[in-house]
Motif scaffolding. Structure first.
Motif, PDB file in Angstrom:
ATOM      1  N   GLN A 183       0.826  -1.203   0.000  1.00  0.00           N
ATOM      2  CA  GLN A 183       0.000   0.000   0.000  1.00  0.00           C
ATOM      3  C   GLN A 183       0.858   1.250   0.000  1.00  0.00           C
ATOM      4  O   GLN A 183       0.643   2.182  -0.798  1.00  0.00           O
ATOM      5  N   THR A 184       1.857   1.319   0.885  1.00  0.00           N
ATOM      6  CA  THR A 184       2.741   2.484   0.945  1.00  0.00           C
ATOM      7  C   THR A 184       3.494   2.652  -0.370  1.00  0.00           C
ATOM      8  O   THR A 184       3.625   3.769  -0.889  1.00  0.00           O
TER       9      THR A 184
ATOM     10  N   LYS B 245       1.085   4.024  -3.166  1.00  0.00           N
ATOM     11  CA  LYS B 245       0.598   5.390  -3.015  1.00  0.00           C
ATOM     12  C   LYS B 245       1.727   6.419  -2.968  1.00  0.00           C
ATOM     13  O   LYS B 245       1.535   7.566  -3.403  1.00  0.00           O
ATOM     14  N   CYS B 246       2.890   6.022  -2.474  1.00  0.00           N
ATOM     15  CA  CYS B 246       3.975   6.991  -2.316  1.00  0.00           C
ATOM     16  C   CYS B 246       5.005   6.953  -3.441  1.00  0.00           C
ATOM     17  O   CYS B 246       5.726   7.933  -3.644  1.00  0.00           O
TER      18      CYS B 246
ATOM     19  N   SER C 101       2.982   6.076  -7.789  1.00  0.00           N
ATOM     20  CA  SER C 101       2.200   7.194  -8.323  1.00  0.00           C
ATOM     21  C   SER C 101       3.068   8.325  -8.864  1.00  0.00           C
ATOM     22  O   SER C 101       2.535   9.347  -9.313  1.00  0.00           O
TER      23      SER C 101
ATOM     24  N   THR D  94       1.040   0.302   6.852  1.00  0.00           N
ATOM     25  CA  THR D  94       2.117   1.097   6.242  1.00  0.00           C
ATOM     26  C   THR D  94       3.404   0.295   6.065  1.00  0.00           C
ATOM     27  O   THR D  94       4.197   0.578   5.160  1.00  0.00           O
TER      28      THR D  94
ATOM     29  N   LEU E 160       4.077  13.371  -2.120  1.00  0.00           N
ATOM     30  CA  LEU E 160       3.250  12.172  -1.980  1.00  0.00           C
ATOM     31  C   LEU E 160       3.276  11.640  -0.552  1.00  0.00           C
ATOM     32  O   LEU E 160       2.268  11.119  -0.060  1.00  0.00           O
ATOM     33  N   ARG E 161       4.426  11.764   0.115  1.00  0.00           N
ATOM     34  CA  ARG E 161       4.513  11.307   1.510  1.00  0.00           C
ATOM     35  C   ARG E 161       3.576  12.110   2.406  1.00  0.00           C
ATOM     36  O   ARG E 161       2.843  11.545   3.230  1.00  0.00           O
TER      37      ARG E 161
ATOM     38  N   LYS F 231       0.927  13.786   1.521  1.00  0.00           N
ATOM     39  CA  LYS F 231      -0.462  13.472   1.162  1.00  0.00           C
ATOM     40  C   LYS F 231      -0.876  12.133   1.760  1.00  0.00           C
ATOM     41  O   LYS F 231      -2.002  11.983   2.269  1.00  0.00           O
ATOM     42  N   TYR F 232       0.033  11.177   1.714  1.00  0.00           N
ATOM     43  CA  TYR F 232      -0.244   9.849   2.277  1.00  0.00           C
ATOM     44  C   TYR F 232      -0.449   9.937   3.784  1.00  0.00           C
ATOM     45  O   TYR F 232      -1.391   9.344   4.338  1.00  0.00           O
ATOM     46  N   ASN F 233       0.404  10.696   4.449  1.00  0.00           N
ATOM     47  CA  ASN F 233       0.289  10.846   5.907  1.00  0.00           C
ATOM     48  C   ASN F 233      -1.011  11.537   6.308  1.00  0.00           C
ATOM     49  O   ASN F 233      -1.599  11.230   7.347  1.00  0.00           O
TER      50      ASN F 233
ATOM     51  N   GLU G 290       2.270   8.255  10.835  1.00  0.00           N
ATOM     52  CA  GLU G 290       2.888   8.933   9.694  1.00  0.00           C
ATOM     53  C   GLU G 290       4.197   8.231   9.358  1.00  0.00           C
ATOM     54  O   GLU G 290       4.874   7.685  10.235  1.00  0.00           O
TER      55      GLU G 290
END
Length: 426
Positions: A81-82, A85-86, A89, A218, A244-245, A247-249, A256
């Motif tokens: 997942q991490t 998304k991080c 993308s 995470t 992106l980090r 935004k993910y957090n 986080e």
């Protein structure tokens, strides 16, 4: 004239065989030590198959997670997942792949051969970033990866031990008793290719890799490799990674993630140890000092021998001047003598360095990180060849020999003939 100079150089080197061979062996050992040190770096740093894009790749080998509003946290690897998304993308990168940690897997045929192999889980972009030589079939595709189809790429060793041949694309084997179709077979990969190495590669969507996660999903078992269009894009990629980090957090309820200075270039990634940010400048300085010592100590000893040899030849230089030799001819003669000696030492030193590297392979390249893996630390020509390092070491030794013998020869060429013959130039 050049041929005459070389013949004269050979004659003078044969006149003092002990000093000549001590000089050659000493210079060869200096070059050998430098080349062994360079090779141990080169195998992990330069672009060589299959990691042909190291110079334009960035690495995230570990990460950290903590509760929001606290300082302490845990360190480990990212979850699927991490990674998606991080890093998957990213728009500024050419390609991004997620790669699991190597794990042992039982590869077998029904009622047939079986073995234990090193397996990693990855995606289709892995085959774009790393370049493999396929002996049969091809890599699994994006459609295969996205759909999580049970397909695999295997190494030549695995194919031969299970099927007796490498021409097995389309056949079926079992990985931990789950059937997988063989998409392709590649040549064996050295464990020194730490990011690309495995013996079996499968899509992570074909396993439960996405479900293998903790701490708000995470953390997991994955690492990421980012391929840039050019190394000049590294700053832009790092900036987007940070965006992106954050935004993910923002989407995580209580935790986080952070990367402690990553993504790393290939050199920093090599020396990163979990939470410790590598001191790249300190590492470079340390090894620069080691190389300088390895060069200077033998070079000074050899220069002293060359100087002593030239002092004993003062009378010879005086006689040659008496018969009409010019100062330029004398200096050129000394140059060719030292060039011949250094070239002989360079060839010997290069051969010794390759021999030492192969003989000490386990000592130089074996470590706790690859001790449990089934492969070997084989060396490829691309890992061994370092012409610039060899030429630099050879040139330095030639320069030191020229200074130690050329300066006395130049001084003797300007001396009075009688003083030179009687060795009264000092």
């Amino acid at each position: 004239m050049i041929r005459l100079y070389f013949l004269q150089a050979l004659y003078h080197l044969r006149e003092n065989p002990i000093i000549t061979w001590v000089s050659i062996i000493g210079t060869a050992l200096a070059i050998c030590m430098i080349m062994v040190l360079v090779i141990t770096f080169q195998v992990r740093l330069v672009d060589c198959e299959p990691e042909v894009n190291r110079s334009r790749s960035l690495y995230i080998s570990s990460m950290a997670v903590k509760q929001k509003g606290t300082e302490s946290g845990a360190y480990g690897h990212m979850s699927v997942q991490t990674g998606q998304k991080c890093f998957k993308s990213l728009t500024t990168a050419e390609a991004v792949t997620l790669i699991s940690l190597p794990e042992k897997v039982r590869a077998s045929l029904p009622a047939g051969a079986k073995l234990t192999a090193d397996m990693v889980q990855t995606d289709d972009r892995f085959w774009h970033i790393f370049h493999f030589r396929f002996l049969s079939g091809q890599a699994f595709s994006k459609a295969d990866s996205d759909a999580g189809l049970p397909c695999t790429v295997i190494s030549a060793t695995v194919a031969k031990r299970l099927f007796g041949t490498t021409d097995v694309a389309g056949q079926t084997l079992q990985l931990n008793h789950v059937e997988y179709r063989v998409s392709g077979v590649v040549t064996d990969i050295s464990m020194l290719a730490t990011s690309a190495y495995a013996q079996v590669w499968v899509p992570y969507n074909s396993t439960d890799a996405a479900g293998f996660a903790w701490w708000d999903d995470t953390m997991g078992q994955m690492k990421a490799v980012i391929l840039a269009h050019s190394s000049a894009d590294f700053p832009a990629i790092r900036d987007e990674v940070e965006v992106l980090r954050r935004k993910y957090n923002d989407g995580l309820p209580e935790t986080e993630v952070f990367y402690r200075g990553q993504p790393d270039g290939v050199f920093a990634n090599l020396y990163r140890k979990w939470a410790n940010i590598p001191d790249v400048k300190g590492v470079i300085l340390r090894y620069t000092l080691i190389i300088a010592i390895l060069l200077l100590v033998p070079a000074i000893n050899l220069s002293s021998m060359s100087l002593s040899r030239m002092r004993r030849r003062m009378s010879e230089i005086g006689v040659r001047k008496a018969f009409g030799a010019t100062g330029g001819e004398l200096v050129r003669q000394v140059f060719f003598e030292n060039l011949l000696l250094t070239l002989l030492a360079g060839v010997l030193g290069l051969a010794l360095s390759y021999g030492a590297t192969f003989l000490l392979n386990g000592f130089l390249f074996g470590n706790s990180a690859n001790a449990y893996l089934s492969g070997d630390t084989s060396l490829t020509p691309g890992m061994l060849l370092s012409p610039w390092a060899f030429l630099a070491a050879l040139g330095f030794c030639l320069l030191m020999n020229l200074l130690s013998s050329g300066i006395p020869a130049w001084r003797a060429s300007r001396m009075n003939i009688v003083d030179a013959i009687n060795q009264r130039g000092e």
